[in-house]
Structures are given as structure tokens and as C-alpha cells.
Design a protein around this motif. Structure first.
Motif, PDB file in Angstrom:
ATOM      1  N   ALA A   1     -25.671  24.109 -24.229  1.00 21.65           N
ATOM      2  CA  ALA A   1     -24.991  24.503 -23.029  1.00 21.65           C
ATOM      3  C   ALA A   1     -23.765  25.310 -23.171  1.00 21.65           C
ATOM      4  CB  ALA A   1     -24.607  23.383 -22.143  1.00 21.65           C
ATOM      5  N   PRO A   2     -23.555  26.497 -22.782  1.00 21.32           N
ATOM      6  CA  PRO A   2     -22.222  27.276 -22.681  1.00 21.32           C
ATOM      7  C   PRO A   2     -21.193  26.258 -22.143  1.00 21.32           C
ATOM      8  CG  PRO A   2     -23.636  28.331 -21.236  1.00 21.32           C
ATOM      9  CD  PRO A   2     -24.310  27.214 -21.731  1.00 21.32           C
ATOM     10  N   TYR A   3     -20.049  26.327 -22.670  1.00 17.08           N
ATOM     11  CA  TYR A   3     -18.949  25.743 -22.158  1.00 17.08           C
ATOM     12  C   TYR A   3     -17.559  26.844 -21.924  1.00 17.08           C
ATOM     13  CZ  TYR A   3     -16.296  21.530 -20.913  1.00 17.08           C
ATOM     14  OH  TYR A   3     -15.614  20.407 -20.355  1.00 17.08           O
ATOM     15  N   LEU A   4     -17.584  27.106 -20.806  1.00 15.94           N
ATOM     16  CA  LEU A   4     -16.406  28.144 -20.296  1.00 15.94           C
ATOM     17  C   LEU A   4     -15.216  27.555 -20.023  1.00 15.94           C
ATOM     18  CD1 LEU A   4     -18.674  30.132 -17.772  1.00 15.94           C
ATOM     19  CD2 LEU A   4     -18.681  30.427 -20.520  1.00 15.94           C
TER      20      LEU A   4
ATOM     21  N   GLY B   1     -12.049  27.831  -8.614  1.00 14.83           N
ATOM     22  CA  GLY B   1     -12.638  28.896  -8.027  1.00 14.83           C
ATOM     23  C   GLY B   1     -13.851  29.416  -8.567  1.00 14.83           C
ATOM     24  N   ALA B   2     -14.034  29.031 -10.065  1.00  9.92           N
ATOM     25  CA  ALA B   2     -15.264  29.622 -10.786  1.00  9.92           C
ATOM     26  C   ALA B   2     -16.363  28.780 -10.250  1.00  9.92           C
ATOM     27  CB  ALA B   2     -14.976  29.393 -12.301  1.00  9.92           C
ATOM     28  N   ILE B   3     -16.200  27.440 -10.120  1.00 13.76           N
ATOM     29  CA  ILE B   3     -17.082  26.398  -9.466  1.00 13.76           C
ATOM     30  C   ILE B   3     -17.564  27.041  -8.190  1.00 13.76           C
ATOM     31  CG2 ILE B   3     -17.694  24.274  -8.618  1.00 13.76           C
ATOM     32  CD1 ILE B   3     -15.524  23.092 -10.820  1.00 13.76           C
TER      33      ILE B   3
ATOM     34  N   LEU C   1     -17.649  23.594 -17.726  1.00 16.56           N
ATOM     35  CA  LEU C   1     -16.512  24.499 -17.569  1.00 16.56           C
ATOM     36  C   LEU C   1     -15.199  23.586 -17.292  1.00 16.56           C
ATOM     37  CD1 LEU C   1     -15.447  25.214 -14.339  1.00 16.56           C
ATOM     38  CD2 LEU C   1     -17.966  26.135 -14.501  1.00 16.56           C
ATOM     39  N   SER C   2     -14.204  24.271 -17.643  1.00 13.18           N
ATOM     40  CA  SER C   2     -12.929  23.391 -17.501  1.00 13.18           C
ATOM     41  C   SER C   2     -11.957  24.543 -17.176  1.00 13.18           C
ATOM     42  CB  SER C   2     -12.570  22.534 -18.318  1.00 13.18           C
ATOM     43  OG  SER C   2     -12.101  23.095 -19.459  1.00 13.18           O
ATOM     44  N   ASP C   3     -10.803  24.137 -16.659  1.00 14.93           N
ATOM     45  CA  ASP C   3      -9.441  24.953 -16.705  1.00 14.93           C
ATOM     46  C   ASP C   3      -8.834  24.880 -18.163  1.00 14.93           C
ATOM     47  OD1 ASP C   3      -8.348  25.763 -14.270  1.00 14.93           O
ATOM     48  OD2 ASP C   3      -8.864  23.929 -13.518  1.00 14.93           O
ATOM     49  N   ALA C   4      -8.169  25.604 -18.436  1.00 18.90           N
ATOM     50  CA  ALA C   4      -7.595  25.757 -19.729  1.00 18.90           C
ATOM     51  C   ALA C   4      -6.375  24.401 -19.696  1.00 18.90           C
ATOM     52  CB  ALA C   4      -6.618  26.892 -20.095  1.00 18.90           C
TER      53      ALA C   4
ATOM     54  N   ASP D   1     -18.664  38.396 -13.893  1.00 24.25           N
ATOM     55  CA  ASP D   1     -17.876  37.647 -12.707  1.00 24.25           C
ATOM     56  C   ASP D   1     -16.495  37.893 -12.507  1.00 24.25           C
ATOM     57  OD1 ASP D   1     -16.538  35.682 -14.369  1.00 24.25           O
ATOM     58  OD2 ASP D   1     -18.386  34.562 -14.359  1.00 24.25           O
ATOM     59  N   PRO D   2     -15.835  37.432 -11.555  1.00 25.70           N
ATOM     60  CA  PRO D   2     -14.360  37.668 -11.471  1.00 25.70           C
ATOM     61  C   PRO D   2     -13.384  36.987 -12.529  1.00 25.70           C
ATOM     62  CG  PRO D   2     -15.356  36.934  -9.212  1.00 25.70           C
ATOM     63  CD  PRO D   2     -16.409  36.748 -10.475  1.00 25.70           C
ATOM     64  N   PHE D   3     -14.039  36.211 -13.414  1.00 21.37           N
ATOM     65  CA  PHE D   3     -13.299  35.338 -14.508  1.00 21.37           C
ATOM     66  C   PHE D   3     -13.544  36.009 -15.834  1.00 21.37           C
ATOM     67  CE2 PHE D   3     -14.615  32.936 -10.972  1.00 21.37           C
ATOM     68  CZ  PHE D   3     -13.218  32.388 -10.412  1.00 21.37           C
ATOM     69  N   GLY D   4     -14.544  37.192 -15.993  1.00 21.74           N
ATOM     70  CA  GLY D   4     -14.551  37.769 -16.970  1.00 21.74           C
ATOM     71  C   GLY D   4     -15.723  37.737 -17.865  1.00 21.74           C
ATOM     72  N   HIS D   5     -16.523  36.728 -17.551  1.00 21.37           N
ATOM     73  CA  HIS D   5     -17.852  36.334 -18.042  1.00 21.37           C
ATOM     74  C   HIS D   5     -18.902  37.218 -17.690  1.00 21.37           C
ATOM     75  CE1 HIS D   5     -15.368  32.754 -18.635  1.00 21.37           C
ATOM     76  NE2 HIS D   5     -15.556  32.854 -19.663  1.00 21.37           N
ATOM     77  N   ARG D   6     -19.819  37.780 -18.591  1.00 21.92           N
ATOM     78  CA  ARG D   6     -20.896  38.638 -18.450  1.00 21.92           C
ATOM     79  C   ARG D   6     -22.219  37.819 -18.067  1.00 21.92           C
ATOM     80  NH1 ARG D   6     -22.809  42.125 -22.388  1.00 21.92           N
ATOM     81  NH2 ARG D   6     -23.625  43.560 -20.810  1.00 21.92           N
ATOM     82  N   TRP D   7     -22.941  38.087 -16.882  1.00 19.48           N
ATOM     83  CA  TRP D   7     -24.360  37.459 -16.653  1.00 19.48           C
ATOM     84  C   TRP D   7     -25.312  38.365 -16.859  1.00 19.48           C
ATOM     85  CZ3 TRP D   7     -24.358  32.136 -15.187  1.00 19.48           C
ATOM     86  CH2 TRP D   7     -22.980  31.714 -15.254  1.00 19.48           C
ATOM     87  N   ILE D   8     -26.177  38.413 -17.867  1.00 18.91           N
ATOM     88  CA  ILE D   8     -27.444  39.136 -17.970  1.00 18.91           C
ATOM     89  C   ILE D   8     -28.611  38.416 -17.301  1.00 18.91           C
ATOM     90  CG2 ILE D   8     -28.970  40.141 -19.740  1.00 18.91           C
ATOM     91  CD1 ILE D   8     -26.475  39.683 -21.686  1.00 18.91           C
ATOM     92  N   MET D   9     -29.216  38.965 -16.374  1.00 21.04           N
ATOM     93  CA  MET D   9     -30.361  38.613 -15.658  1.00 21.04           C
ATOM     94  C   MET D   9     -31.470  39.360 -15.899  1.00 21.04           C
ATOM     95  SD  MET D   9     -28.105  38.243 -11.850  1.00 21.04           S
ATOM     96  CE  MET D   9     -27.401  39.609 -11.972  1.00 21.04           C
TER      97      MET D   9
END
Length: 137
Positions: free
Chosen positions: A8-11, A18-20, A57-60, A122-130
Motif C-alpha cells: 500500500a502506498p503511504y503518503l 485536507g487530503a482525506i 497517509l499521515s501529516d509530516a 491532486d492539490p497535494f502534488g501526487h499524480r493519479w493515473i487512471m
């Protein structure tokens, strides 16, 4: 056997709350676990189910190591792939995600590898390939 996914990716995303909210609205994510941090401000851990897969995912938390969110303008080099059961879903999710603030990098199109495909950042910089299969004639 563990109920945890084998991969599983962990961002690291700030603000994680906000990401959630974005992933829930844009990708129909379902929250499976949420652990707030002791400071009452950040998310220590969240597990989302998206399209049958898992995303953590989590905050920094720079005070616990070197994990940090990207600086403004710094590209995120990791992408997340969503494989849908129908090509129409690509168009639906692309439209919803871009209306919610994602940047369309590749608008829905027919790929040379035989799928309906699109890419958003996404607004947080991550790319989503569909990708979704084409209808059989």
C-alpha cells in the motif's frame, strides 16, 4: 493471515485532514482507520480504501525523522494507479477530481495500450493515473 494489504502506498501529506477530505470526495475513498496525533492538530495515521485498494497517509512529523511534505513547486515523483472496471469511470473521476482542485495532466483519452486513460495531479502534488477497459464491440 493479516487483514492489512500486502502493498500500500503511504503518503506524507500536509494537511492530512485536507487530503482525506479530497480523496473521499474525488475518488470515493472510504476511511477505515484514523489516529489523531497527540498534539490534536495533525493526523498520525489514516487508512483509506480506494477502488478496492488501500492508501495510508499521515501529516509530516519532522520531529520523528526526516519525512516531510514537498516544498512548494517541488515535484512529487510517486504516482498512484487506479484501475477501474469500466472506461466511463475514468471520465467520471477525472471530472470530479478536477472540479475539486486536481490539475488535469492528461485528459481522458483512448490509449495505445487499449484503455481509457487520464492523469490528474491532486492539490497535494501526487499524480493519479487512471485506466479503464474499453467496451468490447
Amino acid at each position: 493471515m493479516s487483514a492489512r494489504p500486502p502493498v500500500a502506498p503511504y503518503l506524507t501529506v500536509s494537511p492530512a485532514a485536507g487530503a482525506i477530505a479530497f480523496y473521499t470526495a474525488a475518488f470515493d475513498a472510504k476511511q477505515k482507520a484514523l489516529m489523531p496525533a497527540m498534539d490534536g492538530l495533525r493526523i498520525l495515521h489514516c487508512e483509506l480504501e480506494i477502488n478496492g485498494g488501500a492508501l495510508f497517509l499521515s501529516d509530516a512529523f519532522p520531529e520523528f525523522g526526516t519525512a516531510r511534505t514537498p516544498l512548494p513547486g517541488e515535484p512529487v515523483t510517486m504516482s498512484i494507479s487506479l484501475e477501474f472496471s469500466a472506461g466511463e469511470k475514468v471520465d467520471e473521476v477525472f471530472e470530479r477530481a478536477t472540479k475539486l482542485g486536481a490539475k488535469g495532466e492528461v485528459t481522458p483519452t483512448y490509449s495505445f495500450w487499449g484503455t481509457r486513460t487520464a492523469i490528474v495531479r491532486d492539490p497535494f502534488g501526487h499524480r493519479w493515473i487512471m485506466n479503464g477497459p474499453l467496451k468490447q464491440k
